[in-house]
Scaffold this motif. Sequence first.
Motif, short mmCIF file in Angstrom:
data_model
loop_
_atom_site.label_atom_id
_atom_site.label_comp_id
_atom_site.label_asym_id
_atom_site.label_seq_id
_atom_site.Cartn_x
_atom_site.Cartn_y
_atom_site.Cartn_z
N GLU A 160 0.81 -1.22 0.00
CA GLU A 160 0.00 0.00 0.00
C GLU A 160 0.85 1.28 0.00
N ARG A 167 2.76 6.53 -7.05
CA ARG A 167 1.74 7.34 -7.72
C ARG A 167 1.93 8.82 -7.39
N ARG A 178 -0.72 0.32 -11.46
CA ARG A 178 -1.73 0.47 -12.52
C ARG A 178 -2.51 -0.81 -12.80
N GLU A 226 -6.28 -0.99 -8.07
CA GLU A 226 -5.20 -0.28 -7.38
C GLU A 226 -5.76 0.69 -6.34
N ASP A 227 -6.91 1.28 -6.62
CA ASP A 227 -7.50 2.27 -5.72
C ASP A 227 -7.85 1.68 -4.35
N LYS A 228 -8.15 0.39 -4.27
CA LYS A 228 -8.46 -0.21 -2.96
C LYS A 228 -7.24 -0.17 -2.04
N PHE A 243 -5.06 2.25 -1.99
CA PHE A 243 -4.95 3.62 -1.48
C PHE A 243 -5.82 3.79 -0.25
#
Length: 152
Positions: A73, A80, A123, A127-129, A131
């Motif tokens: 994480e 990013r 990517r 991937e957002d999970k 964050f």
Amino acid sequence: MSDQSASTCPACEDKRWAWTGRQPGYDHIHRVTLLPDDARDIDTHLVTRGFAVGFARAGGGLPQTWVFFEHLEPALVFGRAGRMSIHDISGYGVYQAAHETRFDFETEEQVTTLYVSGRALEREAGEDKHFAQWVRGVQLDSAYYEPPASCR
């Protein structure tokens, strides 16, 4: 760190991988197929598995640089966020890695090696999970990240 260890290391002289070599804090940076096993003798040999973020500025400026994290994480967030500095970082990648510190009895020096392996993990779908998990695991009063219980 020993300048001699890198100059006599065949893997450091292998130019097929542009990022093999050294940077401050590491005696060696190697691309490998298999990562070394976890910690053995904590007094003379410590291996920590995790993730490495590699970033650079194409065309010069910022040289290829690697930063190691124990958890995916913070590695993804770091990569990013760094890439958002479009004037300084033109590309990045997040890879499985291992950070090794060992005492070399022959040279009587500590040797630190970063092993980088596998395909790029940034990517990917979902991937957002990671964050959101990073936000939940940040320890505001320290530099530590604690994965939320639901992620272990």
